[in-house]
Design a protein around this motif. Structure first.
Motif, PDB file in Angstrom:
ATOM      1  N   ARG A  97     -39.165-138.634  78.496  1.00 50.56           N
ATOM      2  CA  ARG A  97     -38.271-139.247  77.411  1.00 50.56           C
ATOM      3  C   ARG A  97     -38.171-140.753  77.581  1.00 50.56           C
ATOM      4  O   ARG A  97     -37.429-141.260  76.882  1.00 50.56           O
ATOM      5  CB  ARG A  97     -36.727-138.686  77.778  1.00 50.56           C
ATOM      6  CG  ARG A  97     -36.642-136.989  77.508  1.00 50.56           C
ATOM      7  CD  ARG A  97     -35.023-136.795  77.697  1.00 50.56           C
ATOM      8  NE  ARG A  97     -34.649-136.885  79.099  1.00 50.56           N
ATOM      9  CZ  ARG A  97     -33.554-136.548  79.613  1.00 50.56           C
ATOM     10  NH1 ARG A  97     -32.608-135.787  78.914  1.00 50.56           N
ATOM     11  NH2 ARG A  97     -33.075-136.542  80.814  1.00 50.56           N
ATOM     12  N   THR A  98     -38.953-141.303  78.512  1.00 43.76           N
ATOM     13  CA  THR A  98     -39.182-142.674  78.563  1.00 43.76           C
ATOM     14  C   THR A  98     -39.421-143.592  77.600  1.00 43.76           C
ATOM     15  O   THR A  98     -38.583-144.313  77.044  1.00 43.76           O
ATOM     16  CB  THR A  98     -39.991-143.122  80.073  1.00 43.76           C
ATOM     17  OG1 THR A  98     -39.376-142.397  81.145  1.00 43.76           O
ATOM     18  CG2 THR A  98     -39.788-144.873  80.348  1.00 43.76           C
ATOM     19  N   LEU A  99     -40.529-143.620  77.167  1.00 50.26           N
ATOM     20  CA  LEU A  99     -41.267-144.062  76.016  1.00 50.26           C
ATOM     21  C   LEU A  99     -42.039-143.159  75.240  1.00 50.26           C
ATOM     22  O   LEU A  99     -43.180-143.081  75.329  1.00 50.26           O
ATOM     23  CB  LEU A  99     -42.129-145.482  76.265  1.00 50.26           C
ATOM     24  CG  LEU A  99     -41.315-146.490  77.065  1.00 50.26           C
ATOM     25  CD1 LEU A  99     -42.394-147.464  77.306  1.00 50.26           C
ATOM     26  CD2 LEU A  99     -40.441-147.080  75.816  1.00 50.26           C
ATOM     27  N   PRO A 100     -41.505-142.098  74.407  1.00 55.62           N
ATOM     28  CA  PRO A 100     -42.525-141.058  73.997  1.00 55.62           C
ATOM     29  C   PRO A 100     -43.203-141.654  72.530  1.00 55.62           C
ATOM     30  O   PRO A 100     -44.111-140.925  72.197  1.00 55.62           O
ATOM     31  CB  PRO A 100     -41.174-140.114  73.259  1.00 55.62           C
ATOM     32  CG  PRO A 100     -40.020-141.056  73.119  1.00 55.62           C
ATOM     33  CD  PRO A 100     -40.178-142.099  74.112  1.00 55.62           C
ATOM     34  N   ASN A 101     -42.931-142.895  72.176  1.00 61.07           N
ATOM     35  CA  ASN A 101     -43.816-143.609  70.989  1.00 61.07           C
ATOM     36  C   ASN A 101     -44.755-144.297  71.581  1.00 61.07           C
ATOM     37  O   ASN A 101     -45.389-145.030  70.979  1.00 61.07           O
ATOM     38  CB  ASN A 101     -42.711-144.348  70.214  1.00 61.07           C
ATOM     39  CG  ASN A 101     -42.018-145.510  70.928  1.00 61.07           C
ATOM     40  OD1 ASN A 101     -41.978-145.211  72.129  1.00 61.07           O
ATOM     41  ND2 ASN A 101     -41.647-146.273  70.187  1.00 61.07           N
ATOM     42  N   ASN A 102     -45.120-144.086  72.882  1.00 55.63           N
ATOM     43  CA  ASN A 102     -46.042-144.807  73.527  1.00 55.63           C
ATOM     44  C   ASN A 102     -47.218-143.837  74.060  1.00 55.63           C
ATOM     45  O   ASN A 102     -46.826-142.975  74.696  1.00 55.63           O
ATOM     46  CB  ASN A 102     -45.753-145.892  74.594  1.00 55.63           C
ATOM     47  CG  ASN A 102     -46.856-146.836  75.208  1.00 55.63           C
ATOM     48  OD1 ASN A 102     -47.757-146.252  75.753  1.00 55.63           O
ATOM     49  ND2 ASN A 102     -46.435-147.919  74.912  1.00 55.63           N
ATOM     50  N   LYS A 113     -34.839-134.737  90.967  1.00 52.83           N
ATOM     51  CA  LYS A 113     -34.996-134.013  89.883  1.00 52.83           C
ATOM     52  C   LYS A 113     -34.423-134.703  88.457  1.00 52.83           C
ATOM     53  O   LYS A 113     -35.106-134.484  87.293  1.00 52.83           O
ATOM     54  CB  LYS A 113     -33.549-133.015  90.122  1.00 52.83           C
ATOM     55  CG  LYS A 113     -33.549-132.144  89.005  1.00 52.83           C
ATOM     56  CD  LYS A 113     -32.148-131.189  89.380  1.00 52.83           C
ATOM     57  CE  LYS A 113     -31.969-130.048  88.153  1.00 52.83           C
ATOM     58  NZ  LYS A 113     -30.674-129.191  88.507  1.00 52.83           N
ATOM     59  N   GLN A 114     -33.695-135.793  88.406  1.00 49.25           N
ATOM     60  CA  GLN A 114     -33.436-136.478  87.337  1.00 49.25           C
ATOM     61  C   GLN A 114     -34.445-137.387  86.821  1.00 49.25           C
ATOM     62  O   GLN A 114     -34.800-137.539  85.676  1.00 49.25           O
ATOM     63  CB  GLN A 114     -32.265-137.410  87.811  1.00 49.25           C
ATOM     64  CG  GLN A 114     -31.533-138.149  86.281  1.00 49.25           C
ATOM     65  CD  GLN A 114     -31.071-137.192  85.191  1.00 49.25           C
ATOM     66  OE1 GLN A 114     -30.501-136.091  85.976  1.00 49.25           O
ATOM     67  NE2 GLN A 114     -31.570-137.383  84.181  1.00 49.25           N
ATOM     68  N   ILE A 115     -35.343-137.864  87.579  1.00 51.34           N
ATOM     69  CA  ILE A 115     -36.664-138.498  87.533  1.00 51.34           C
ATOM     70  C   ILE A 115     -37.522-137.813  86.940  1.00 51.34           C
ATOM     71  O   ILE A 115     -37.944-138.178  85.664  1.00 51.34           O
ATOM     72  CB  ILE A 115     -37.237-139.147  88.876  1.00 51.34           C
ATOM     73  CG1 ILE A 115     -36.207-140.211  89.274  1.00 51.34           C
ATOM     74  CG2 ILE A 115     -38.573-139.766  88.450  1.00 51.34           C
ATOM     75  CD1 ILE A 115     -36.721-140.843  90.697  1.00 51.34           C
ATOM     76  N   GLU A 116     -37.668-136.442  87.076  1.00 50.12           N
ATOM     77  CA  GLU A 116     -38.560-135.705  86.499  1.00 50.12           C
ATOM     78  C   GLU A 116     -38.214-135.250  85.309  1.00 50.12           C
ATOM     79  O   GLU A 116     -38.922-135.210  84.130  1.00 50.12           O
ATOM     80  CB  GLU A 116     -38.674-134.498  87.434  1.00 50.12           C
ATOM     81  CG  GLU A 116     -39.598-134.286  88.435  1.00 50.12           C
ATOM     82  CD  GLU A 116     -41.209-134.915  88.092  1.00 50.12           C
ATOM     83  OE1 GLU A 116     -41.591-134.481  87.097  1.00 50.12           O
ATOM     84  OE2 GLU A 116     -41.538-135.563  89.094  1.00 50.12           O
ATOM     85  N   LEU A 117     -36.834-135.202  84.910  1.00 47.10           N
ATOM     86  CA  LEU A 117     -36.220-135.074  83.803  1.00 47.10           C
ATOM     87  C   LEU A 117     -36.419-135.971  82.507  1.00 47.10           C
ATOM     88  O   LEU A 117     -36.773-135.984  81.399  1.00 47.10           O
ATOM     89  CB  LEU A 117     -34.776-134.422  83.644  1.00 47.10           C
ATOM     90  CG  LEU A 117     -34.488-133.220  84.364  1.00 47.10           C
ATOM     91  CD1 LEU A 117     -32.814-133.250  84.363  1.00 47.10           C
ATOM     92  CD2 LEU A 117     -34.942-131.940  83.627  1.00 47.10           C
TER      93      LEU A 117
END
Length: 925
Positions: free
Chosen positions: A678-683, A670-674
């Motif tokens: 949000r990981t690298l939104p500028n890529n 669940k946390q992975i999906e969230l």
């Protein structure tokens, strides 16, 4: 990849000759670098292929043009410089020429300077891993002249390379070339030193002076007159030695007459014999009257013999010059001994002075002998001139014989035609007359085949030279057109600069002496207009129009990161300014030797051997792995650290974990999906749910959560995997995460307590106080807790903290050397901006500056020099010891906190007023 062994003509005078070198072509700069060998890190020099032209000489008609013999070609550079290179075979020479022509053609027609820059568009290569590999931009060039391309294809000479060309050639020994030096200067020097030392010692032994003159180190035969002089001087020496027993004699114990050593013909006899041979040979007329199949071989042998005689005479002349020089040196030494003896022998008995006079006689004899040698040298020079004249005559005869050969070719063709007719019409009589005609015809056919081979060679050379002329003419026209386009672009940029400068001056004038109110000030209008121009999006243009337009800042960099954000105008200005600074920095760098060439040479030397850790490889990685080799090197580094894990795992281990995670979700899913988006939104590879990188990121994180259930998933792991996936495939990125979490970092680094991360912050504080004491004292003075900033540096290895170019250079060294690199670069970032931080005088401004100062550091070379140079020594043992020390302290503190928490919970249960108080963690649960 164009690389391999060639022999390069270099040196001066007697040292001039061909030396084997390892050549590597660099497509980025169109340079042909040459090294001593494939393992050498630094080149000896380079040839600029983009501005060079090529040529080679076809062997003469009488010479054999075998395919497996060495063949030389020339590279003509601007300014008249000519570099002669020799390939091992004629096939290799043809291959090198066609490849260099093609590389020059491709480079010169790729006119967009931006696309040549590795920062915005890497050199095309066969990427095999990662998201960046699938995002390789299309390097389009201007449309070529169709007629020129068609003519190039017609004139192309296709040849395949041998084992001495290509990366596989690095594992083979260098080809041995014949030495062009006929003597050893070191041996010459040794002999001269030995002779002079013996001369000054003055021993009474019967020594002879020996001078080596030829490659076989033969002794010169003496003349009869020299023998008589030698015997006379020997008798005088013996007589004087008997009369002066018991005295320290400084007489010369040398006989400078040449002694007989072996039956070797004198030079004059050798020249005379060559003259006799020349006179005894048949005349050209008699030669031509013989059989036609014997003319050219005999003439060729005679010409080669004359050339050999001439070379021998040149060698002998050089040896005679050296002999004269040695004799002059001996005479000077004797004069010195005479002067030295006259000063020291005052008051010496009369018989000793007579002995000195006799030595003067010996010196005169030496001078006479020197004059004889000079005369002999002059005669040799005259004989060399005569031989050159004879060679000229032979060349004229060779021309006459070539004309004769052409006439005989026609006769051969007629005889061949008549022979075929006779075989068809008179088959019954062929048995009686076929034997003598067949013998003559076979020889003539062999001669015909040889001439056909020469004709084919000339045709090949003609096609190559025609193609060379065609390409050079086309490239010249393209260069002229490109120059006109650059001139137009320069004029446009100059006009734009004038407009900006005019607005800037108006703005300065208004700022200095405002004439209007603040609301109606023209300065505000100028500033507004300048901001609109700076943030204005460039309109779409036709390719031919946009080709020469300067695109200084692209929307995404080569890693897929967005260079300019779309939201805030202020952030846009800062980002665009940073991108322009990066571009300016890359354009201003002037590197003598490209880092890419060093990498190409190193990887070529490891083609057929396993890559191993070494100082050379570490220095190369610290300077930065080139974009096109990063995928390969990252995978090698990861495998180096997790080899024991992969060997113990079952085949298909990653796929088994992934299948288990997809079938049976665990608490971390669940946390992975969230966190995915949000990981690298500028890529651009992770910007939307449908991006290819999102699915790969999900698979790797789920598989790792099943491999390491103690950690499962921690915020920060997603960014580590996202960076790895840019250059690695899913399984390799999974093992990269294993390397970071389970090999590099201490235990409990990514657990809920983040125990290892807290320990590293305390270790970093100690290192900062030791390496940068002024800055540490400054932080202590204003009570600034900089670990709030550096904590994230260590947790995600600088992701989203520095510009992308610096980030990937840090990761290059991090994956090879381990976590010590994080400490190095964290300290280097502070040292880079130390003076600016020390100027800030309040805690709020310091903390605000620390939040963004890393994004303003753009010079990766300077930062790397600080990290791996200025901060030395940096022992890993010190970091381990401090980690162990602080680990115990943090554990004690956590134990105390846990005890306080339990006391609070116990008190809350017993106190009615506090029962309604619930912590945030309990509320979430």
């Amino acid at each position: 990849k164009l690389c391999g062994y060639l022999q390069k003509l270099s040196g001066k005078g007697p040292l001039r000759g061909f030396r084997s070198r390892w050549f590597v072509f660099d497509p980025r700069r169109c340079y042909l670098y040459y090294f001593k060998g494939p393992q050498e890190p630094l080149p000896l020099g380079h040839l600029d292929i983009a501005s060079a032209c090529f040529s080679y000489h076809q062997p003469e008609a009488g010479a054999a043009a075998a395919v497996d013999e060495p063949a030389a070609f020339e590279v003509h550079s601007p300014g008249g410089a000519v570099t002669v290179l020799k390939a091992a075979t004629r096939q290799d020479m043809t291959y090198w020429l066609q490849e260099l022509q093609q590389k020059r053609w491709e480079y010169c027609n790729n006119l967009d300077a931006v696309k040549r820059d590795s920062r915005t568009s890497p050199t095309p290569s066969d990427f095999s891993k990662g998201l960046v590999a699938k995002d390789n931009p299309d390097l389009s060039s201007l449309s070529q002249n169709a007629s020129a391309e068609r003519a190039r294809n017609i004139l192309a000479v296709e040849t395949s390379p041998t084992d001495l060309v290509g990366e596989q050639a690095a594992s083979q020994p260098a080809p041995v070339q014949a030495s062009a030096i006929n003597f050893s200067l070191k041996q010459w020097s040794t002999e001269i030193k030995n002779s002079m030392s013996s001369l000054r010692k003055g021993s009474n032994e019967n020594r002879k002076s020996v001078f080596y003159t030829t490659e076989e180190w033969e002794l010169l035969d003496p003349t009869p007159k020299d023998l008589e002089d030698s015997m006379a001087l020997e008798e005088k020496r013996k007589h004087l030695a008997e009369g002066n027993k018991g005295l320290t004699s400084s007489a010369f114990p040398f006989d400078f007459g040449r002694i007989p050593h072996k039956a070797r013909r004198p030079l004059k006899d050798m020249i005379g014999s060559s003259k006799n041979r020349n006179s005894s040979d048949s005349s050209p007329t008699e030669w031509c009257s013989g059989s036609g199949n014997r003319l050219v071989p005999e003439l060729q042998l005679k010409y080669q013999s004359q050339q050999e005689e001439l070379e021998k005479l040149k060698k002998d002349l050089l040896s005679q010059k050296e002999l004269v020089r040695l004799l002059q040196q001996t005479v000077r030494s004797s004069q010195y001994d005479k002067y030295f003896g006259s000063r020291l022998c005052e008051g010496v008995p009369k018989d000793t002075l007579e002995l000195l006079h006799q030595k003067d006689g010996q010196i005169l004899g030496l001078n006479n002998q020197l004059e004889k040698l000079n005369l002999e040298k002059d005669s040799l020079q005259q004989e060399v001139k005569d031989l050159k004249c004879k060679v000229g005559e032979l060349n004229e005869r060779l021309g006459m014989l070539m004309e004769t050969i052409q006439a005989k070719d026609e006769v051969i063709m007629k005889l061949s035609h008549q022979l075929s007719e006779c075989e068809d019409s008179t088959s019954s009589q062929s048995g009686a007359i076929n034997s003598p005609i067949a013998t003559c015809t076979n020889k003539e056919l062999q001669e015909l085949d040889r001439l056909k081979d020469n004709l084919q060679g000339y045709k090949t050379q003609n096609k190559f030279l025609n193609k060379e002329i065609l390409e050079l003419s086309t490239l010249r026209r393209n260069a002229e057109a490109r120059e006109r386009e650059w001139q137009a672009k320069y004029t446009s940029l100059e006009a734009k600069l004038c407009q900006i400068e005019s607005k800037y001056l108006i703005l300065l004038q208004e700022m200095k002496t405002p004439v209007c109110s603040e609301d109606q000030s023209p300065a505000r209008e100028v500033i507004t207009q300048l901001l609109e121009d700076a943030l204005k999006a460039e309109p779409n243009e036709q390719p031919e129009q946009a080709f020469f337009k300067p695109h200084l800042v692209s929307e995404y960099d080569i890693y897929g990161f967005q260079t300019i954000p779309e939201d805030d105008d202020e952030e846009k200005l800062v980002a665009k300014s940073r991108a322009l600074d990066l571009r300016s920095l890359s354009l201003s760098e002037n590197r003598e030797i490209s880092t890419g060439v060093k990498w190409e040479n190193y990887l070529a030397s490891t083609m057929n051997r396993e890559m191993m850790r070494c100082v050379e490889l570490k220095n190369l990685i610290r300077s930065g792995i080139p974009h096109e080799h990063r995928s390969k090197m990252w995978k090698w580094c990861v495998n180096l650290h997790v080899k024991k894990f992969k060997d113990s795992a079952v085949p298909g281990y990653f796929q088994i974990l992934l299948q288990k995670a997809l079938e049976k979700p665990n608490p971390a899913s669940k946390q992975i999906e969230l966190d995915l988006l949000r990981t690298l939104p500028n890529n651009k590879h992770y910007s939307s749910p449908t991006s290819e990188g999102i699915q790969k990121l999900r698979n790797v994180l789920l598989a790792f959560s099943w491999r390491n259930p103690d950690i499962g998933y921690c915020q920060g792991l997603n960014r580590l995997v996202a960076i790895a996936l840019l250059y690695l495939e899913q399984e390799d990125a999974f093992w990269c995460l294993v390397t970071i979490v389970e090999v590099f970092m201490p235990r409990d680094y990514y657990t809920k307590t983040l125990l290892g991360s807290q320990v590293d912050q305390r270790v970093f504080k100690d290192l900062l106080s030791e390496k940068l004491p002024r800055l540490h004292a400054h932080f202590e003075q204003y009570k600034v807790d900089y670990t709030l900033i550096t904590f994230n540096w260590f947790l995600v290895v600088f992701v989203d903290s520095v510009v992308s170019d610096i980030l990937f250079k840090i990761w290059d060294s991090f994956l090879y050397e381990g976590p010590k690199v994080i400490f190095r670069f964290a300290l280097a970032l502070f040292k880079y901006k130390e003076e600016e931080i020390l100027k800030l005088q309040d805690s709020m401004s310091i903390f605000k500056y620390l939040r963004y100062f890393t994004r303003s550091i753009l010079d990766a070379r300077k930062l790397t020099a600080i990290a791996f140079g200025d901060l030395n020594p940096f022992p890993l043992r010190q970091i381990r010891n401090r980690r162990a020390y602080h680990l115990e302290k943090v554990r004690l503190e956590l134990t105390e906190l846990e005890a306080i928490r339990e006391d609070f919970l116990r008190e809350r249960e017993t106190c009615v007023e506090k029962r309604d108080l619930i912590s945030d963690d309990e509320e979430d649960s």
